[in-house]
Design a protein around this motif. Structure first.
Motif, PDB file in Angstrom:
ATOM      1  N   GLY A 176       0.938  -1.271  -0.162  1.00 34.68           N
ATOM      2  CA  GLY A 176      -0.196   0.037  -0.094  1.00 34.68           C
ATOM      3  C   GLY A 176       0.745   1.247   0.047  1.00 34.68           C
ATOM      4  O   GLY A 176       1.746   1.581   0.933  1.00 34.68           O
ATOM      5  N   THR A 177       0.647   2.030  -1.165  1.00 32.16           N
ATOM      6  CA  THR A 177       1.413   3.247  -1.433  1.00 32.16           C
ATOM      7  C   THR A 177       0.684   4.402  -1.302  1.00 32.16           C
ATOM      8  O   THR A 177      -0.612   4.621  -1.800  1.00 32.16           O
ATOM      9  N   VAL A 178       1.281   5.693  -0.856  1.00 32.75           N
ATOM     10  CA  VAL A 178       0.600   6.951  -0.966  1.00 32.75           C
ATOM     11  C   VAL A 178       1.675   7.612  -1.618  1.00 32.75           C
ATOM     12  O   VAL A 178       2.868   7.707  -1.622  1.00 32.75           O
ATOM     13  N   LEU A 179       1.254   9.112  -2.425  1.00 31.20           N
ATOM     14  CA  LEU A 179       2.194   9.976  -2.957  1.00 31.20           C
ATOM     15  C   LEU A 179       2.384  11.338  -2.280  1.00 31.20           C
ATOM     16  O   LEU A 179       1.240  11.977  -1.981  1.00 31.20           O
ATOM     17  N   HIS A 180       3.496  11.721  -1.873  1.00 29.27           N
ATOM     18  CA  HIS A 180       3.610  12.850  -1.138  1.00 29.27           C
ATOM     19  C   HIS A 180       3.888  13.905  -2.497  1.00 29.27           C
ATOM     20  O   HIS A 180       4.991  13.707  -3.219  1.00 29.27           O
ATOM     21  N   TRP A 181       3.181  14.826  -2.635  1.00 30.16           N
ATOM     22  CA  TRP A 181       3.346  15.927  -3.690  1.00 30.16           C
ATOM     23  C   TRP A 181       3.386  17.391  -3.036  1.00 30.16           C
ATOM     24  O   TRP A 181       2.710  17.927  -2.700  1.00 30.16           O
ATOM     25  N   PRO A 182       4.938  17.642  -2.821  1.00 24.93           N
ATOM     26  CA  PRO A 182       5.235  18.761  -2.144  1.00 24.93           C
ATOM     27  C   PRO A 182       4.615  20.201  -2.669  1.00 24.93           C
ATOM     28  O   PRO A 182       4.320  21.149  -1.748  1.00 24.93           O
ATOM     29  N   THR A 193      -3.835   9.432  -1.693  1.00 22.81           N
ATOM     30  CA  THR A 193      -3.739   8.204  -0.777  1.00 22.81           C
ATOM     31  C   THR A 193      -4.530   6.934  -1.292  1.00 22.81           C
ATOM     32  O   THR A 193      -4.385   6.076  -0.605  1.00 22.81           O
ATOM     33  N   GLY A 194      -5.332   7.151  -2.434  1.00 19.84           N
ATOM     34  CA  GLY A 194      -6.150   6.163  -2.777  1.00 19.84           C
ATOM     35  C   GLY A 194      -7.098   5.581  -1.438  1.00 19.84           C
ATOM     36  O   GLY A 194      -7.552   6.604  -0.917  1.00 19.84           O
ATOM     37  N   ASP A 195      -7.110   4.615  -1.186  1.00 17.59           N
ATOM     38  CA  ASP A 195      -7.890   3.910   0.246  1.00 17.59           C
ATOM     39  C   ASP A 195      -6.797   3.690   1.204  1.00 17.59           C
ATOM     40  O   ASP A 195      -7.213   2.593   2.145  1.00 17.59           O
ATOM     41  N   ILE A 196      -5.532   3.758   0.928  1.00 17.86           N
ATOM     42  CA  ILE A 196      -4.650   3.353   1.790  1.00 17.86           C
ATOM     43  C   ILE A 196      -4.554   4.291   3.335  1.00 17.86           C
ATOM     44  O   ILE A 196      -4.459   3.676   4.420  1.00 17.86           O
ATOM     45  N   ILE A 197      -5.088   5.447   2.802  1.00 16.28           N
ATOM     46  CA  ILE A 197      -5.425   6.434   4.200  1.00 16.28           C
ATOM     47  C   ILE A 197      -6.784   6.728   3.375  1.00 16.28           C
ATOM     48  O   ILE A 197      -6.859   7.338   2.423  1.00 16.28           O
ATOM     49  N   THR A 198      -7.924   6.377   3.903  1.00 10.35           N
ATOM     50  CA  THR A 198      -9.247   6.749   3.578  1.00 10.35           C
ATOM     51  C   THR A 198      -9.791   7.980   3.948  1.00 10.35           C
ATOM     52  O   THR A 198     -10.155   8.090   5.353  1.00 10.35           O
ATOM     53  N   VAL A 199     -10.513   8.898   3.172  1.00  9.65           N
ATOM     54  CA  VAL A 199     -10.903  10.080   3.735  1.00  9.65           C
ATOM     55  C   VAL A 199     -12.511   9.721   3.874  1.00  9.65           C
ATOM     56  O   VAL A 199     -13.136   9.063   2.999  1.00  9.65           O
ATOM     57  N   VAL A 200     -13.099   9.641   4.971  1.00  8.03           N
ATOM     58  CA  VAL A 200     -14.373   9.396   5.661  1.00  8.03           C
ATOM     59  C   VAL A 200     -15.125  10.554   5.343  1.00  8.03           C
ATOM     60  O   VAL A 200     -15.009  11.618   4.891  1.00  8.03           O
ATOM     61  N   ASP A 202     -16.805  12.411   7.511  1.00  7.11           N
ATOM     62  CA  ASP A 202     -16.575  13.440   8.313  1.00  7.11           C
ATOM     63  C   ASP A 202     -15.005  13.769   7.904  1.00  7.11           C
ATOM     64  O   ASP A 202     -14.151  13.210   8.191  1.00  7.11           O
ATOM     65  N   ARG A 203     -15.085  14.964   7.063  1.00  8.38           N
ATOM     66  CA  ARG A 203     -13.811  15.014   6.339  1.00  8.38           C
ATOM     67  C   ARG A 203     -12.745  15.603   7.023  1.00  8.38           C
ATOM     68  O   ARG A 203     -11.513  16.033   6.815  1.00  8.38           O
ATOM     69  N   ARG A 204     -13.042  15.784   8.372  1.00 13.53           N
ATOM     70  CA  ARG A 204     -11.935  16.120   9.435  1.00 13.53           C
ATOM     71  C   ARG A 204     -11.216  14.798   9.994  1.00 13.53           C
ATOM     72  O   ARG A 204     -10.297  14.858  10.662  1.00 13.53           O
ATOM     73  N   TYR A 205     -11.645  13.757   9.452  1.00 15.41           N
ATOM     74  CA  TYR A 205     -11.061  12.553   9.814  1.00 15.41           C
ATOM     75  C   TYR A 205     -10.755  11.508   8.720  1.00 15.41           C
ATOM     76  O   TYR A 205     -11.249  11.827   7.534  1.00 15.41           O
ATOM     77  N   VAL A 206      -9.863  10.814   8.707  1.00 14.36           N
ATOM     78  CA  VAL A 206      -9.642   9.749   7.842  1.00 14.36           C
ATOM     79  C   VAL A 206      -9.721   8.565   8.548  1.00 14.36           C
ATOM     80  O   VAL A 206      -9.952   8.210   9.759  1.00 14.36           O
ATOM     81  N   SER A 207      -9.505   7.120   7.805  1.00 12.37           N
ATOM     82  CA  SER A 207      -9.586   6.089   8.604  1.00 12.37           C
ATOM     83  C   SER A 207      -8.796   4.760   7.808  1.00 12.37           C
ATOM     84  O   SER A 207      -8.123   5.116   6.679  1.00 12.37           O
ATOM     85  N   PHE A 208      -8.707   3.714   8.088  1.00 13.25           N
ATOM     86  CA  PHE A 208      -7.808   2.744   7.675  1.00 13.25           C
ATOM     87  C   PHE A 208      -8.513   1.303   7.861  1.00 13.25           C
ATOM     88  O   PHE A 208      -8.871   1.216   8.932  1.00 13.25           O
ATOM     89  N   LEU A 209      -8.418   0.471   6.771  1.00 15.57           N
ATOM     90  CA  LEU A 209      -8.872  -0.783   7.032  1.00 15.57           C
ATOM     91  C   LEU A 209      -8.263  -1.868   5.877  1.00 15.57           C
ATOM     92  O   LEU A 209      -7.765  -1.508   5.000  1.00 15.57           O
ATOM     93  N   ARG A 210      -8.379  -3.206   6.649  1.00 17.44           N
ATOM     94  CA  ARG A 210      -7.693  -4.026   5.691  1.00 17.44           C
ATOM     95  C   ARG A 210      -8.744  -4.454   4.703  1.00 17.44           C
ATOM     96  O   ARG A 210      -8.428  -4.715   3.483  1.00 17.44           O
ATOM     97  N   SER A 211     -10.104  -4.367   4.818  1.00 16.48           N
ATOM     98  CA  SER A 211     -11.018  -4.561   3.859  1.00 16.48           C
ATOM     99  C   SER A 211     -12.210  -3.616   4.015  1.00 16.48           C
ATOM    100  O   SER A 211     -12.852  -3.586   5.375  1.00 16.48           O
ATOM    101  N   TYR A 212     -12.412  -2.932   3.028  1.00 17.94           N
ATOM    102  CA  TYR A 212     -13.456  -1.575   3.324  1.00 17.94           C
ATOM    103  C   TYR A 212     -15.193  -2.303   2.995  1.00 17.94           C
ATOM    104  O   TYR A 212     -15.833  -2.339   3.869  1.00 17.94           O
ATOM    105  N   ARG A 225       2.708   1.818  11.972  1.00 15.36           N
ATOM    106  CA  ARG A 225       3.526   1.947  10.969  1.00 15.36           C
ATOM    107  C   ARG A 225       3.244   2.980   9.982  1.00 15.36           C
ATOM    108  O   ARG A 225       3.853   3.906   9.397  1.00 15.36           O
ATOM    109  N   ILE A 226       1.679   3.296   9.880  1.00 18.39           N
ATOM    110  CA  ILE A 226       1.335   4.208   8.949  1.00 18.39           C
ATOM    111  C   ILE A 226       1.772   5.773   9.276  1.00 18.39           C
ATOM    112  O   ILE A 226       2.193   6.360   8.705  1.00 18.39           O
ATOM    113  N   VAL A 227       1.657   6.011  10.708  1.00 20.05           N
ATOM    114  CA  VAL A 227       1.896   7.026  11.466  1.00 20.05           C
ATOM    115  C   VAL A 227       3.283   7.312  11.320  1.00 20.05           C
ATOM    116  O   VAL A 227       3.737   8.497  10.907  1.00 20.05           O
ATOM    117  N   GLU A 228       3.955   6.513  11.465  1.00 23.36           N
ATOM    118  CA  GLU A 228       5.478   6.654  11.573  1.00 23.36           C
ATOM    119  C   GLU A 228       6.026   6.963  10.170  1.00 23.36           C
ATOM    120  O   GLU A 228       7.063   7.830  10.003  1.00 23.36           O
TER     121      GLU A 228
END
Ligand SMILES: [Zn+2]
Ligand SMILES: [Zn+2]
Length: 268
Positions: A176-182, A193-200, A202-212, A225-228
């Protein structure tokens, strides 16, 4: 011979005389086979009933999504950059109209994809635009249409041009990969982020799942690991995998508080 396309996940397969017997991506626990059974289509068939909607999500960030909605319904993003355009994620449908819209903006230098659910028509796209495809090696087994254009990368980051960086976060998929675009968000930085980090919703938050679709959570170590791994990167916005699934401000803090909330609830 025909490159058949799975109707449920939109992934195009290697050319075969008959439709493949099954779709490993949909049979995996992170997806599902439609209740009426496995179905296949072709690009030609898709081109007759569908078209792509091409719209600016932000300056120098073009969204490309298929209408009526097809398969998982994601929209891809064309990051328009000085050193060449990067197509982030991909869709299955490619037609002359879409190619003309993209060529008018400088074409595509490379395609990078967050995870196998969005591999879609990547080889078809890469050939049309003479582009390479960058995929994380940990998801190699999920490539259904092999091509010399696919370049597998390993490790936790891969630097591209103009400061663009692919970051492997794992989670939903090992690769699972995200792209940083400076240059995104007026130079404050954006994460695609695709759904590696999912925008939910309530767009003040995101979430993370193995299966949506099957609602399988991730464990504490995967969240850690994601946070780090995104810690070294600064970004103001997140562009998720679907139209309007974007965090418009303070996105870095949104990921942090979302991860904290997640860890709290899975430890109760
Ligand atoms: Zn499938
Ligand atoms: Zn997915």
């Amino acid at each position: 011979m025909e490159n058949f396309i799975c109707v449920q996940c939109g992934v195009q397969f290697a050319a075969t005389p008959e439709p493949p017997p099954h779709c490993p991506i949909c049979e995996d626990e992170r997806q599902f086979v439609r209740h009426t059974g496995q179905e296949w289509t072709t690009l030609k068939e898709l081109q007759t009933g569908h078209h792509n909607c091409v719209e600016e999500e932000a300056p120098r960030l073009l969204g490309i999504g298929t209408e009526p909605e097809f398969a998982i319904g994601q929209r891809a993003l064309l990051v328009q950059s000085q050193g060449g355009n990067l197509l982030w994620d991909c869709v299955t449908l490619l037609d002359d109209q879409t190619a003309a819209e993209i060529n008018a903006r400088g074409g595509i230098r490379a395609i990078a994809i967050s995870h196998p659910h969005f591999y879609s028509g990547m080889v078809e796209w890469a050939e049309c635009f003479d582009a390479q495809i960058l995929l994380h090696a940990a998801d190699r087994e999920w490539v259904m249409c092999k091509s010399p254009r696919i370049q597998f990368w390993e490790g936790s980051t891969r630097s591209l041009w103009d400061g663009l960086t692919l970051i492997n976060l794992g989670g939903h998929f090992e690769g699972g990969t995200v792209l940083h675009w400076p240059m995104g968000a007026n130079g404050k930085g954006a994460l695609l982020t695709g759904d590696i980090i999912t925008v939910v919703q309530d767009r003040r938050y995101v979430s993370f799942l193995r299966s949506y679709p099957n609602l399988i959570p991730l464990g504490a170590s995967a969240i850690g690991r994601i946070v780090e791994r995104i810690e070294p990167f600064s970004f103001e916005q997140i562009y998720g995998g679907w139209w309007q699934a974007n965090v418009h401000s303070d996105a870095r803090a949104a990921v942090k508080r979302s991860a904290e909330r997640y860890l709290w609830w899975i430890s109760r």
